[in-house]
Every structure is written in structure tokens, then in C-alpha cells.
Design an enzyme around this catalytic site. Structure first.
Site, PDB file in Angstrom:
ATOM      1  N   HIS A 313       0.853  -1.191   0.000  1.00  0.00           N
ATOM      2  CA  HIS A 313       0.000   0.000   0.000  1.00  0.00           C
ATOM      3  C   HIS A 313       0.887   1.238   0.000  1.00  0.00           C
ATOM      4  O   HIS A 313       1.255   1.743   1.064  1.00  0.00           O
ATOM      5  CB  HIS A 313      -0.916   0.018   1.234  1.00  0.00           C
ATOM      6  CG  HIS A 313      -1.928  -1.069   1.238  1.00  0.00           C
ATOM      7  ND1 HIS A 313      -1.944  -2.081   2.180  1.00  0.00           N
ATOM      8  CD2 HIS A 313      -2.963  -1.332   0.397  1.00  0.00           C
ATOM      9  CE1 HIS A 313      -2.944  -2.905   1.924  1.00  0.00           C
ATOM     10  NE2 HIS A 313      -3.578  -2.474   0.855  1.00  0.00           N
ATOM     11  N   GLN A 467       4.748  -1.480   4.290  1.00  0.00           N
ATOM     12  CA  GLN A 467       5.165  -2.807   4.777  1.00  0.00           C
ATOM     13  C   GLN A 467       3.983  -3.772   4.899  1.00  0.00           C
ATOM     14  O   GLN A 467       3.931  -4.591   5.816  1.00  0.00           O
ATOM     15  CB  GLN A 467       5.908  -2.706   6.119  1.00  0.00           C
ATOM     16  CG  GLN A 467       6.819  -1.516   6.301  1.00  0.00           C
ATOM     17  CD  GLN A 467       7.852  -1.354   5.191  1.00  0.00           C
ATOM     18  OE1 GLN A 467       8.131  -2.292   4.454  1.00  0.00           O
ATOM     19  NE2 GLN A 467       8.434  -0.171   5.074  1.00  0.00           N
ATOM     20  N   HIS A 468       3.042  -3.692   3.977  1.00  0.00           N
ATOM     21  CA  HIS A 468       1.911  -4.609   3.942  1.00  0.00           C
ATOM     22  C   HIS A 468       2.133  -5.594   2.788  1.00  0.00           C
ATOM     23  O   HIS A 468       1.433  -5.565   1.780  1.00  0.00           O
ATOM     24  CB  HIS A 468       0.598  -3.849   3.757  1.00  0.00           C
ATOM     25  CG  HIS A 468       0.348  -2.813   4.802  1.00  0.00           C
ATOM     26  ND1 HIS A 468      -0.527  -1.767   4.616  1.00  0.00           N
ATOM     27  CD2 HIS A 468       0.849  -2.664   6.048  1.00  0.00           C
ATOM     28  CE1 HIS A 468      -0.557  -1.017   5.716  1.00  0.00           C
ATOM     29  NE2 HIS A 468       0.284  -1.539   6.592  1.00  0.00           N
ATOM     30  N   ILE A 469       3.110  -6.434   2.913  1.00  0.00           N
ATOM     31  CA  ILE A 469       3.541  -7.318   1.829  1.00  0.00           C
ATOM     32  C   ILE A 469       2.464  -8.363   1.549  1.00  0.00           C
ATOM     33  O   ILE A 469       2.078  -9.123   2.439  1.00  0.00           O
ATOM     34  CB  ILE A 469       4.854  -8.027   2.203  1.00  0.00           C
ATOM     35  CG1 ILE A 469       5.895  -7.013   2.688  1.00  0.00           C
ATOM     36  CG2 ILE A 469       5.386  -8.833   1.023  1.00  0.00           C
ATOM     37  CD1 ILE A 469       7.040  -7.651   3.468  1.00  0.00           C
TER      38      ILE A 469
END
Length: 545
Positions: A313, A467-469
Site C-alpha cells: 500500500h 510494509q503490507h507485503i
């Protein structure tokens, strides 16, 4: 090989999703072993590291990379672990230790909205999920009751049961935003895995304002607590076990996991069922490493799909000075947001987004900026006080579509254990950029309503990473377009399952952890029902896989 271990279920990765999947399996009476690449670290150690760090705004400063299980570090310089292939940098931050990356998350625990599961059918973009919101709803609830999620009405996601608790007390700055932006914008409390009262033996939030990098009192749920819960249920957890290969038999069934300990002695673990839960980068990396004559591209990768459709994101933001004192810095760091642009017909043209307000204290950032500008003495004190009292920030949280060329591959470079490093290929397309452009209208209006001056938009063309892998192990119905089915089972490996945010086929607009956890709890229930474990009914699905 130094020794051989065995269990009914071998789970690779002890993050919040891997640990709670393991816990659910153990509660049904199975023997479960978790293999975690990194070390075991306690909360008091992490709090001490954070408080003693000279880089207070660096949320990874409490989580150094270790040679036996390295992870990406970017400050004070890039450690070169995640190789960047471009064209746009993907500076993912994650933690390899017992409990994983949610030790330092913002604890946002949003559900998707129903339309997020069918954006191809509704808007002609992305892909549809192989399951519906209704399929996942009970598992959202299960996840929320485990973590202790606090939330308010009007999230856009239908509920059959209430939140476990009410939201944490609203900070003054967020109250003023809510009051002054109404009725142009509806500002709502964020849905978070954070206690507003005592819950499950943990205290209520006391407003430390250090949710990232560490909640010092465990008012915020995290993977360390999940790992503890797994062990309390009977799971055996082996830290410092860096799995570098999965072995299979002639039918494609996984028979063993090989791992290195810190001395690089190799160990072999056997099991009946294997569950890969490392994260959206380390999980595809392990599958790609597990090559053989039968599977020369690695496991689950006969169609070259493992690692593809990498999503996150991206965010842009606006910083401004409000015309009144709001004093960010008391309470949670990310307490409120605007959700009106999460869904709508516009999704056929540009990315949807949430608007998220920060409540992070401005003292550290303003101090560093003033020192860098050479401001000292009385003027420093005056300007610091003004910035700390008046400065505000709003960012967008933009959807990224599942593009096949955005992917994780293996690099030709090797890490300190001699294992090929992961390599990121990433770009931000026009769909996401158009969403950013639309959000700037909201930024401007928000600043106007707050009497904003000294507007400082983020650098044009530069997107920060949240950091929303997700997306690198996408689930679906068709082996030609997905890595695994709706239960997380790769099509060529009967006893292998994938859990984590990597299986999410689209990114939507909300932080990925709760979605990944709900899908994993559904997968765990399916595995138990398929194996005939007592007391477990096979979950239904409106969309057969």
C-alpha cells in the site's frame, strides 16, 4: 545432518499468522512444530533497545538483523539484504525473530469491504477472490476475539457479532479533526488490535505513543504473544532454525524441511503436513529455493507464478500546521481515519484509498529538522514548541493491483548463510498514481478545514511504503493464474499449505494482517476437517475451489 525431528504439522515461520495457525492445530490434538529462522527476544529487551537507540524515529532500530537469519535494514544504511531490481524501489521492512514483524506494527485490524472480493466482476480491474466476504466473516471474528480488537461502527464491513471491545479513548487532536471536518468528512476511530480495557490478561492502552516500534506494556497484540499462545497450546517452537529447502517424494508430497542453525549445521525435520508461513517475501523465496529434478523452478511453481503479483500500500502525504494547538503524541500513533474512498464505481478508473491521520509526537522530527537547518537557542525553543503543538499529517493508503511483473525472485547474491537473497521487481502503475492524484483534493480540503498553513506535500512522484507485503502466493480457482487454491494448498503438492498475507489475491485498502490471519484460520479449520480431527466441521464455501 545433526538430528531429525518430526511432527504431524511442521509450520515454517512464527509470526502472528504462523503461530496462531499452529495454535489452532495443536488445540485439536495434533503435534505441531514451528521452525523460526530468527532468535527469541523478549519484550523487555526490545523496549530497552528502543529507549537506548539514538535513532528514535527508526522503527527497526530495536530489531537488528542477525547473521544467521538476516532481514532488510535501511538505517543508518541499507544492509543490502533485499536486492532492488527496480524500476521503483521496494524497501520492505520485516523482522525475522520469534513473533515476526507484528512486534512493531500499528495494530490496524480492518476487514476488507465486501466489494474487495470481486473487483474484476464489479469494476473490471484486478482479480476476484476465490471466496466471498461471507465465507471469511466468521474467521474475521475469530481473529478479532483472539487478538482483542477494538473498533467503532461504520467500518463498511458487515458484522454478525460486535467487536470484542470499544475503541481506545480518542486523542484530543483526533477529536478536533472529527469536529472540524464534519460534515465534509466522516472521521472514524481506527479498528485496532489494541486494548481499550483489560483483555485476555493484558492491560489497556496507556498512551505511550510508541506502538511502533514496541508497545511497552503489551496492550497491543503482536506475534510474540501469538507465539506464546501457540506454545501454551502444546506447540513446540524451535528458534534459530533457518529453513533453506523443502524436500518432496515422487508424488510431489513434501517429506522434510532442511534448516541451518547459527553454526550452519544442517538439520532435517519430517512431518505429515507442512505449512509455509514465513511472510510475503521469505515464503516465496523458500519455495523458489526448493528446486529438484521434478520441480526445476521450485515448489508450487510449475507455472512460474510463485513470487508474482507483489503488492503493498504505497502512500503519499501532506503535512501542515493547524490554526490551533492539537499536540500530537498522546495515545496510539495511528488512531483515526477517513474511509469514504475505500469503495465505489471510481475503482474502474483509479485506486481506492483510506486516509489515515498520524498521532505521532512531532518533537523528534521537528528537532532534527531545526538542528539540520542550524536553528539553536531561543529560536529553537520557540519553533519547536510551535511545531509540536500545531503540526499535523494525513496520508493515503492506496490499493495496488496484482501485476505479474511486480514480483520476488532469487538474486545471484547470497546472504551470510550462503543462501540466495530475495530480489524485488516493483513498479507503481497509473491506476495507483491516479488514486494519489485524486487524494490530493482531499488533502487540500482537510488542510483548509483545519486552517492549515505551511503546507508540505510529500515529494512528487515518491511513495512511502507501508510494509503490507501481500500477493506473492496468490490463491485462486485456476492453476494457470494462481499459486494455490482457496484453502492455501498448491495444486501440485497435496500435503503443503501456504498461509500469510502472500496468499491474498488483491491488496484492497486495509492493512493486510487481519485479512491474512482470517484466511489462515479458515485454512486451519479446513485441514483439520479434511483429516477428520474430532470436533471440527468442514467450513462451507459459496465458491468451490
Amino acid at each position: 545432518m545433526a538430528d531429525t525431528l518430526s511432527a504431524d504439522f511442521v509450520v515454517i515461520g512464527s509470526g502472528i499468522i504462523g503461530s496462531l495457525t499452529a495454535r489452532k492445530l495443536a488445540q485439536a490434538g495434533a503435534s505441531v512444530l514451528i521452525l523460526e529462522a530468527g532468535p527469541r527476544v523478549t519484550r523487555d529487551e526490545l523496549v530497552a533497545r528502543f529507549r537506548n537507540s539514538p535513532r528514535r524515529s527508526d522503527w527497526m532500530s530495536a530489531y537488528p538483523s542477525v547473521d544467521s537469519a538476516p532481514h532488510p535494514i535501511y538505517q543508518p544504511k541499507d544492509n543490502g539484504y533485499l536486492i532492488q531490481a527496480g524500476p521503483y524501489p521496494y524497501a520492505a521492512e520485516y523482522i525475522r525473530q520469534v513473533g515476526g514483524t507484528t512486534w512493531h506494527w500499528a495494530a490496524q485490524a480492518w476487514r476488507n469491504v465486501p466489494s474487495d472480493f470481486k473487483i474484476r466482476s464489479l469494476y473490471g480491474v484486478g482479480v476476484d477472490w476465490p471466496i466471498s466476504y461471507e465465507d471469511l466473516e466468521p474467521f474475521y471474528q475469530e481473529a478479532e476475539e483472539i487478538m482483542g480488537v477494538s473498533g467503532a461502527p461504520n467500518t463498511g464491513s458487515p458484522r454478525n457479532k460486535p467487536f470484542p471491545m470499544e475503541p481506545v479513548a480518542e486523542p484530543w487532536a483526533m477529536r478536533r479533526l472529527r469536529e472540524r471536518l464534519a460534515p465534509t468528512f466522516q472521521v472514524v476511530s481506527n479498528t485496532t488490535a489494541r486494548n481499550s480495557r483489560g483483555y485476555d490478561g493484558r492491560p489497556a492502552c496507556c498512551g505511550n505513543n510508541s506502538c511502533q516500534p514496541i508497545c511497552p506494556i503489551d496492550a497491543q497484540y503482536h506475534g510474540g504473544l501469538a507465539a506464546d499462545a501457540a506454545e501454551a497450546a502444546g506447540v513446540k517452537l524451535r528458534p534459530n532454525a533457518n529453513v533453506y529447502k523443502l524436500e518432496h517424494d515422487d508424488k510431489g508430497r513434501v517429506v522434510a524441511a532442511l534448516y541451518y542453525d547459527p553454526d550452519k549445521s544442517s538439520h532435517r525435520v519430517t512431518g505429515k503436513t507442512f505449512i509455509v508461513a514465513a511472510n510475503g517475501i521469505e515464503s516465496p523465496r523458500l519455495l523458489l529455493l526448493s528446486t529438484s529434478d521434478k520441480f526445476p523452478r521450485g515448489l508450487a511453481n510449475a507455472r512460474d507464478l510463485v513470487g508474482r503479483h507483489l503488492m503493498d500500500h504505497p502512500s503519499t502525504s501532506l503535512t501542515f500546521d493547524a490554526d490551533e494547538e492539537v499536540w500530537l503524541g498522546r495515545g496510539p500513533q495511528s488512531p483515526s481515519s477517513i474511509n469514504t474512498m475505500r469503495d465505489g464505481a471510481f475503482r474502474s478508473e483509479h485506486a481506492p484509498y483510506r486516509l489515515d491521520f498520524t498521532n505521532i509526537s512531532r518533537v523528534d522530527g521537528a528537532s532534527n529538522s531545526l538542528i539540520s537547518a542550524g536553528v539553536y537557542g531561543v529560536e529553537f525553543d520557540k519553533r519547536l514548541r510551535y511545531s509540536a503543538a500545531h503540526e499535523m499529517n494525513v496520508k493515503n493508503v492506496l490499493e495496488v493491483l496484482p501485476l505479474p511483473d511486480n514480483r520476488i525472485t532469487l538474486s545471484s547474491e547470497k546472504d551470510s548463510m550462503g543462501i540466495p537473497k530475495p530480489q524485488a521487481h516493483y513498479a507503481i502503475d497509473d491506476y495507483t498514481r491516479k488514486g494519489h492524484e485524486r487524494s490530493t483534493q482531499d488533502f487540500k480540503r482537510i488542510a483548509e478545514l483545519m486552517g492549515g498553513t505551511n503546507l508540505r506535500p510529500s515529494k512528487e512522484g515518491v511513495f512511502s511504503n507501508n510494509q503490507h507485503i501481500c500477493g506473492t502466493l496468490s490463491m485462486g480457482k485456476d492453476p494457470a493464474t494462481s499459486v494455490c487454491d482457496q484453502w492455501g494448498r498448491p495444486y501440485d503438492h497435496e500435503n503443503l499449505f501456504l498461509v500469510g498475507t502472500g496468499v491474498l489475491p488483491t491488496s484492497a485498502t486495509c492493512n493486510s494482517t487481519e485479512n491474512g490471519l482470517a484466511v489462515a484460520l479458515r485454512t486451519a479449520q479446513y485441514i483439520l476437517s479434511e483429516q477428520g480431527r474430532a470436533g471440527v466441521q468442514k467450513p462451507s464455501s459459496s465458491t468451490p475451489g
